[in-house]
Design an enzyme around this catalytic site. Structure first.
Site, PDB file in Angstrom:
ATOM      1  CG  HIS A 109      -2.033  -0.777   1.310  1.00 14.24           C
ATOM      2  ND1 HIS A 109      -2.381  -2.109   1.282  1.00 14.24           N
ATOM      3  CD2 HIS A 109      -3.665  -0.344   1.166  1.00 14.24           C
ATOM      4  CE1 HIS A 109      -3.618  -2.479   0.945  1.00 14.24           C
ATOM      5  NE2 HIS A 109      -4.244  -1.501   0.857  1.00 14.24           N
ATOM      6  CG  HIS A 148       2.764  -3.011   6.630  1.00 17.91           C
ATOM      7  ND1 HIS A 148       3.642  -4.230   5.869  1.00 17.91           N
ATOM      8  CD2 HIS A 148       1.867  -3.216   5.674  1.00 17.91           C
ATOM      9  CE1 HIS A 148       3.095  -4.485   4.821  1.00 17.91           C
ATOM     10  NE2 HIS A 148       1.841  -3.915   4.919  1.00 17.91           N
TER      11      HIS A 148
END
Length: 172
Positions: A109, A148
């Protein structure tokens, strides 16, 4: 040295990850994360066509080439590094989104968001701050939502920005 960096990465992750327990922030970062899913990129290409047709071809060709470079690099890095996601390794971690794959390094992303932000900044400098603010929020959302580590986001930002620079050099 590597152990110290890993510990700092985990500590920073945990501090950011706690923010998802605030309902308003969690909702905001879920929306920001969704904006990095890819649908926005097509909309940007259409907006550029209507708003700045003189750069449309360069925007689209550099964007497509950037993604053609970024995607295989991203997949190669994921399969080579094979870093487990934080929620797999950290007991105190919460996660609010289901990731599309098993590994966390780098953040896809974030890579895509920084690819677009760098492209926008290069072709439309008046939108530089807004583009990089949005891309940074996409990266931050991935940490807060629990999928993440900060270093995954930094790696994604570097990957995406680098791919745009290469694409712009090739296309120009």
């Amino acid at each position: 040295m590597l152990s110290m960096i890993s510990n700092l990465d985990t500590l920073a992750f945990l501090r950011c990850n706690r923010l998802q327990h605030n309902t308003l922030l969690s909702t905001f970062f879920l929306l920001i994360s969704k904006s990095g899913d890819g649908y926005l990129y097509l909309l940007l290409a259409i907006l550029v066509y209507w708003g700045a047709p003189e750069n449309h071809l360069l925007f689209v060709s550099a964007g497509l080439l950037g993604f053609l470079i970024e995607l295989p690099c991203f997949l190669l890095l994921k399969s080579t590094i094979r870093r487990d996601r934080p929620f797999v390794l950290i007991a105190d971690c919460s996660f609010s989104v289901q990731p599309s794959d098993k590994f966390s390094m780098p953040s896809g992303h974030t890579a895509a968001a920084f690819l677009m932000a760098t492209l926008i900044a290069s072709l439309y400098p008046s939108f530089t701050i807004a583009a990089f603010l949005w891309a940074s929020l996409v990266g931050m959302s991935r940490i807060i939502l629990g999928v993440h580590y900060p270093s995954d986001v930094l790696a994604g930002a570097l990957l995406g920005s680098s791919c745009t620079v290469i694409a712009l050099i090739v296309v120009n």
